[in-house]
Design a protein around this motif. Structure first.
Motif, mmCIF file in Angstrom:
data_model
loop_
_atom_site.group_PDB
_atom_site.id
_atom_site.type_symbol
_atom_site.label_atom_id
_atom_site.label_comp_id
_atom_site.label_asym_id
_atom_site.label_seq_id
_atom_site.Cartn_x
_atom_site.Cartn_y
_atom_site.Cartn_z
ATOM 1 N N GLY A 150 0.844 -1.199 0.000
ATOM 2 C CA GLY A 150 0.000 0.000 0.000
ATOM 3 C C GLY A 150 0.876 1.245 0.000
ATOM 4 O O GLY A 150 1.966 1.259 -0.571
ATOM 5 N N ILE A 151 0.421 2.287 0.672
ATOM 6 C CA ILE A 151 1.188 3.545 0.706
ATOM 7 C C ILE A 151 2.561 3.310 1.362
ATOM 8 O O ILE A 151 3.553 3.903 0.961
ATOM 9 C CB ILE A 151 0.400 4.651 1.455
ATOM 10 N N SER A 152 2.617 2.426 2.347
ATOM 11 C CA SER A 152 3.921 2.023 2.904
ATOM 12 C C SER A 152 4.495 0.945 1.981
ATOM 13 O O SER A 152 4.670 -0.219 2.368
ATOM 14 C CB SER A 152 3.752 1.448 4.316
ATOM 15 N N LEU A 153 4.773 1.360 0.760
ATOM 16 C CA LEU A 153 5.110 0.428 -0.326
ATOM 17 C C LEU A 153 6.300 -0.469 0.013
ATOM 18 O O LEU A 153 7.310 -0.019 0.542
ATOM 19 C CB LEU A 153 5.419 1.255 -1.582
ATOM 20 N N LYS A 154 6.168 -1.728 -0.344
ATOM 21 C CA LYS A 154 7.287 -2.659 -0.165
ATOM 22 C C LYS A 154 8.376 -2.334 -1.182
ATOM 23 O O LYS A 154 8.114 -1.706 -2.204
ATOM 24 C CB LYS A 154 6.810 -4.102 -0.426
ATOM 25 N N THR A 155 9.578 -2.848 -0.938
ATOM 26 C CA THR A 155 10.621 -2.729 -1.950
ATOM 27 C C THR A 155 10.354 -3.757 -3.053
ATOM 28 O O THR A 155 9.596 -4.702 -2.864
ATOM 29 C CB THR A 155 12.011 -3.000 -1.349
ATOM 30 N N ALA A 156 10.998 -3.535 -4.210
ATOM 31 C CA ALA A 156 10.697 -4.379 -5.374
ATOM 32 C C ALA A 156 11.084 -5.836 -5.143
ATOM 33 O O ALA A 156 10.384 -6.749 -5.578
ATOM 34 C CB ALA A 156 11.428 -3.838 -6.600
ATOM 35 N N ASN A 157 12.189 -6.017 -4.424
ATOM 36 C CA ASN A 157 12.727 -7.362 -4.247
ATOM 37 C C ASN A 157 11.740 -8.298 -3.538
ATOM 38 O O ASN A 157 11.445 -8.103 -2.363
ATOM 39 C CB ASN A 157 14.037 -7.250 -3.445
ATOM 40 N N GLY A 158 11.258 -9.280 -4.240
ATOM 41 C CA GLY A 158 10.358 -10.263 -3.620
ATOM 42 C C GLY A 158 8.903 -9.856 -3.610
ATOM 43 O O GLY A 158 8.052 -10.601 -3.112
ATOM 44 N N MET A 159 8.604 -8.677 -4.154
ATOM 45 C CA MET A 159 7.203 -8.247 -4.088
ATOM 46 C C MET A 159 6.291 -9.182 -4.888
ATOM 47 O O MET A 159 5.116 -9.367 -4.551
ATOM 48 C CB MET A 159 7.029 -6.806 -4.585
ATOM 49 N N ASP A 160 6.847 -9.793 -5.930
ATOM 50 C CA ASP A 160 6.049 -10.733 -6.747
ATOM 51 C C ASP A 160 5.442 -11.850 -5.893
ATOM 52 O O ASP A 160 4.345 -12.339 -6.173
ATOM 53 C CB ASP A 160 6.921 -11.328 -7.859
ATOM 54 N N GLU A 161 6.171 -12.247 -4.852
ATOM 55 C CA GLU A 161 5.666 -13.343 -4.006
ATOM 56 C C GLU A 161 4.385 -12.961 -3.275
ATOM 57 O O GLU A 161 3.668 -13.829 -2.764
ATOM 58 C CB GLU A 161 6.719 -13.724 -2.955
ATOM 59 N N MET A 162 4.135 -11.678 -3.213
ATOM 60 C CA MET A 162 2.973 -11.237 -2.434
ATOM 61 C C MET A 162 1.647 -11.509 -3.140
ATOM 62 O O MET A 162 0.579 -11.174 -2.646
ATOM 63 C CB MET A 162 3.122 -9.759 -2.055
ATOM 64 N N LYS A 163 1.729 -12.178 -4.313
ATOM 65 C CA LYS A 163 0.490 -12.726 -4.898
ATOM 66 C C LYS A 163 0.009 -13.908 -4.040
ATOM 67 O O LYS A 163 -1.126 -14.335 -4.160
ATOM 68 C CB LYS A 163 0.741 -13.185 -6.340
ATOM 69 N N MET A 164 0.919 -14.424 -3.216
ATOM 70 C CA MET A 164 0.558 -15.601 -2.402
ATOM 71 C C MET A 164 0.072 -15.228 -0.998
ATOM 72 O O MET A 164 -0.073 -16.085 -0.132
ATOM 73 C CB MET A 164 1.750 -16.555 -2.306
ATOM 74 N N ASN A 165 -0.193 -13.934 -0.820
ATOM 75 C CA ASN A 165 -0.606 -13.476 0.504
ATOM 76 C C ASN A 165 -2.067 -13.844 0.806
ATOM 77 O O ASN A 165 -2.647 -13.349 1.763
ATOM 78 C CB ASN A 165 -0.376 -11.955 0.588
ATOM 79 N N MET A 166 -2.608 -14.697 -0.054
ATOM 80 C CA MET A 166 -3.972 -15.207 0.181
ATOM 81 C C MET A 166 -3.930 -16.711 0.460
ATOM 82 O O MET A 166 -4.945 -17.399 0.351
ATOM 83 C CB MET A 166 -4.910 -14.911 -1.018
ATOM 84 N N ALA A 167 -2.725 -17.207 0.788
ATOM 85 C CA ALA A 167 -2.572 -18.652 0.988
ATOM 86 C C ALA A 167 -3.407 -19.152 2.181
ATOM 87 O O ALA A 167 -3.852 -20.303 2.178
ATOM 88 C CB ALA A 167 -1.101 -18.994 1.187
ATOM 89 N N GLY A 168 -3.610 -18.313 3.172
ATOM 90 C CA GLY A 168 -4.451 -18.705 4.313
ATOM 91 C C GLY A 168 -5.878 -18.964 3.844
ATOM 92 O O GLY A 168 -6.508 -19.962 4.219
ATOM 93 N N ALA A 169 -6.371 -18.058 2.997
ATOM 94 C CA ALA A 169 -7.727 -18.225 2.449
ATOM 95 C C ALA A 169 -7.809 -19.502 1.628
ATOM 96 O O ALA A 169 -8.770 -20.277 1.739
ATOM 97 C CB ALA A 169 -8.085 -17.019 1.574
ATOM 98 N N ALA A 170 -6.782 -19.760 0.822
ATOM 99 C CA ALA A 170 -6.779 -20.949 -0.034
ATOM 100 C C ALA A 170 -6.819 -22.216 0.807
ATOM 101 O O ALA A 170 -7.560 -23.158 0.504
ATOM 102 C CB ALA A 170 -5.535 -20.932 -0.926
ATOM 103 N N ALA A 171 -6.037 -22.235 1.881
ATOM 104 C CA ALA A 171 -5.984 -23.425 2.740
ATOM 105 C C ALA A 171 -7.320 -23.634 3.461
ATOM 106 O O ALA A 171 -7.808 -24.762 3.575
ATOM 107 C CB ALA A 171 -4.845 -23.307 3.747
ATOM 108 N N VAL A 172 -7.896 -22.547 3.930
ATOM 109 C CA VAL A 172 -9.192 -22.653 4.625
ATOM 110 C C VAL A 172 -10.259 -23.179 3.665
ATOM 111 O O VAL A 172 -11.040 -24.087 4.007
ATOM 112 C CB VAL A 172 -9.600 -21.286 5.231
#
Ligand code: BES
Ligand code: ZN
Length: 519
Positions: free
Chosen positions: A293-315
């Motif tokens: 968001g506004i506290s933007l992450k750095t570019a390195n590894g940001m692509d992995e943050m497509k997986m930040n819904m893994a908890g939802a997927a597992a549930v």
């Protein structure tokens, strides 16, 4: 999304026939295949047939090229045997072999057979003397099925084709030839159940591995709704932005506000006809993409943050598996689904959010978004359902990876019995948990001068603990709550055993096992 296992799995009692590849296990220091699971008095025909195999293995081992060390795998090509290849799978020391090691060994053997170009591979049910035939079948199946997972939905030329490999199409498990029909049918029922669980793991892995341009909050909601239509016992409600406003779910609205993909909330309910059944509420973090968001992450590894819904997927995976097997447990699955993006509509550092519970959050960092959306979901779960057990799964904190790396998830909560049950389910499935203290001594870190709590825990130290304490603020007086931080285990930087690089589906088997044990 196709979540089928790609490879066909079956049981067979046909030993005395031509086979492309047969896997045998060998313990360290031994020179014969172990634990074929035969009953002595009935195995004569098989034993006679396998005699040349045994002597070939003995001969091969005598050369000391293979010592049965764990993870060692070789192929041998003995004469006078109907099997084209024999794959020897090192099992390590007999007293050290457990289900998790067996899964890993089976995954190694399946990958090896694939590399050897086998179109079909047959597994003998090797294992330690302490593991009965069912435990062996389950562990070997899981290792093979989960190890053979690959994600090539976006490759023009699929991996197998590009390596000119024959496609591995089938895996069979060899049961004793004279096992009774009814016993085989029983094993077949079990295998079908394990297949359903593995498909749920594929489902969760696929959801995490597909890009965020595909797996949007609406995609998650549509997926849940489509699956729910398959079962009469489920009701599914989707809250869109308008409904979220009406409900006062301002945490979800704030975090999801910056994205063109509007936030959604998914509520799935399964009711068992069994009276006095427990009610388990599962909450899964569904941040479809986390830019910070506004506290933007750095570019390195940001692509992995497509997986930040893994908890939802597992549930979702665990929920539908439990429903499919008609577990005598009432279940509620709640998915707050958002995309955390920077825009002129984003929430900001310094904002104060009045959550559904009425408690206020001072936003210090918009990258600590997961806890904000889960706060609304937890409050909703408790106030609407007062469940007997309340569990959330979330890729919540980077500090969890600092503490435990990629092989244990953290579990924190206020009910020792619940935590113990979860840890035991983790041991049984290989989705291991380690407890951290959700102790109020750390509470000072989530205090805010102008709101009820802050969203960062103030400093990095004890970040996983302060995140759990933050969540606890939203469960009221609930007495059986567990938070599972899967930041390190939901996605792997490199493959390990039967877990692939990328989304692992962590939590599906853990939760399924936990629910099974509750009944
Ligand atoms: N999704 C991240 C946590 C994460 C990091 C999961 C790496 C998996 C791999 C979460 O939303 C996040 O960004 N957390 C911040 C919180 C901090 C700002 C208090 C973190 O851990 O750095
Ligand atoms: Zn974040």
């Amino acid at each position: 999304m196709d979540n089928s296992l790609i490879v066909r799995f079956s049981l067979s009692q046909e030993w005395i026939t031509e086979k492309e590849a047969v896997v045998f296990g060998v313990f360290e220091g031994e020179d014969i295949p172990c634990g074929l699971g035969f009953r002595k008095e009935t195995a004569e025909r098989e034993a006679r047939h396998l005699f040349p195999v045994f002597s070939a293995v003995k001969h091969y081992c005598s050369h000391k090229d293979f010592s049965g060390k764990f993870g060692e795998t070789v192929a041998i090509y003995p004469e006078n045997v109907l099997y084209k290849r024999i794959i020897l799978c090192g099992l390590g020391k007999k007293e050290e072999l457990d289900d998790e090691k067996l899964r890993q060994a089976a995954a190694g053997a399946a990958a090896f057979a694939k590399k050897m170009n086998a179109g079909k591979v047959s597994f003998t049910l090797f294992g330690a003397p302490t593991q009965d035939a069912t435990a062996r079948l389950r562990a070997i199946f899981e290792g093979a099925a989960l190890g053979l997972y690959s994600f090539d939905a976006y490759k023009k030329e699929k991996e197998d084709a590009s390596r000119k490999l024959k496609k591995m199409e089938a895996v069979e498990f060899l049961l004793p030839e004279i096992m009774e029909e009814s016993e085989v049918a029983e094993e077949k029922n079990k295998l079908d159940k394990y297949i359903a669980i593995a498909e749920a793991v594929y489902f969760a892995r696929n959801l995490a591995n597909h890009p965020a341009s595909v797996v949007t909050p609406k995609f998650l909601a549509d997926t849940a709704q489509a699956l729910s239509k398959l079962y009469k016992s489920i009701t599914c409600e989707i809250f869109d932005k308008q409904k979220l406003i009406e409900m006062g779910m301002n945490g979800i609205l704030a975090v999801g506000g910056g994205s063109a993909h509007e936030p959604m909330f998914v509520e799935l309910v399964y009711k068992t006809p069994n009276e006095n059944a427990p009610t388990v509420a599962l909450v899964g973090k569904g941040v479809c993409f986390d830019s910070g968001g506004i506290s933007l992450k750095t570019a390195n590894g940001m692509d992995e943050m497509k997986m930040n819904m893994a908890g939802a997927a597992a549930v979702l995976g665990a929920f539908f598996t439990a429903v499919k097997s008609k577990l005598p447990v009432n279940l509620v699955a709640l998915i707050p689904a958002v995309e955390n993006m920077p825009s002129s509509k984003s929430y900001r550092p310094g904002d104060i959010i009045k959550t559904m519970s009425g408690k206020t959050i001072e936003v210090i960092n918009t990258d600590a978004e997961g806890r904000i959306i889960i706060a609304d979901a937890l409050y909703y779960a408790v106030s609407k359902y007062n469940p007997t057990h309340l569990i959330d799964l979330a890729t919540l904190t980077g500090t969890c990876i600092d503490a435990l790396g990629n092989h244990y998830a953290a579990v924190l909560g206020n009910d020792d019995a619940l935590i113990r049950q979860l840890i035991e389910s983790g041991v049984a499935t290989g989705e291991k948990l380690w407890m951290l203290p959700m102790d109020d001594v750390y509470k000072k870190q989530i205090e805010s001068a102008i709101a009820d709590v802050n969203n960062t825990g103030g400093k990095r130290s004890a970040g996983t603990i302060t995140a759990a304490l933050f969540l606890k603020e939203f469960i009221g007086e609930h007495k059986s709550f567990a938070h599972i931080d899967i930041a390190g285990t939901a996605m792997l930087p490199e493959a390990h055993g039967y877990k692939n690089k990328g989304g692992t589906g962590f939590g599906v088997r853990l939760l399924t096992e936990f629910l099974e044990r509750l009944k």
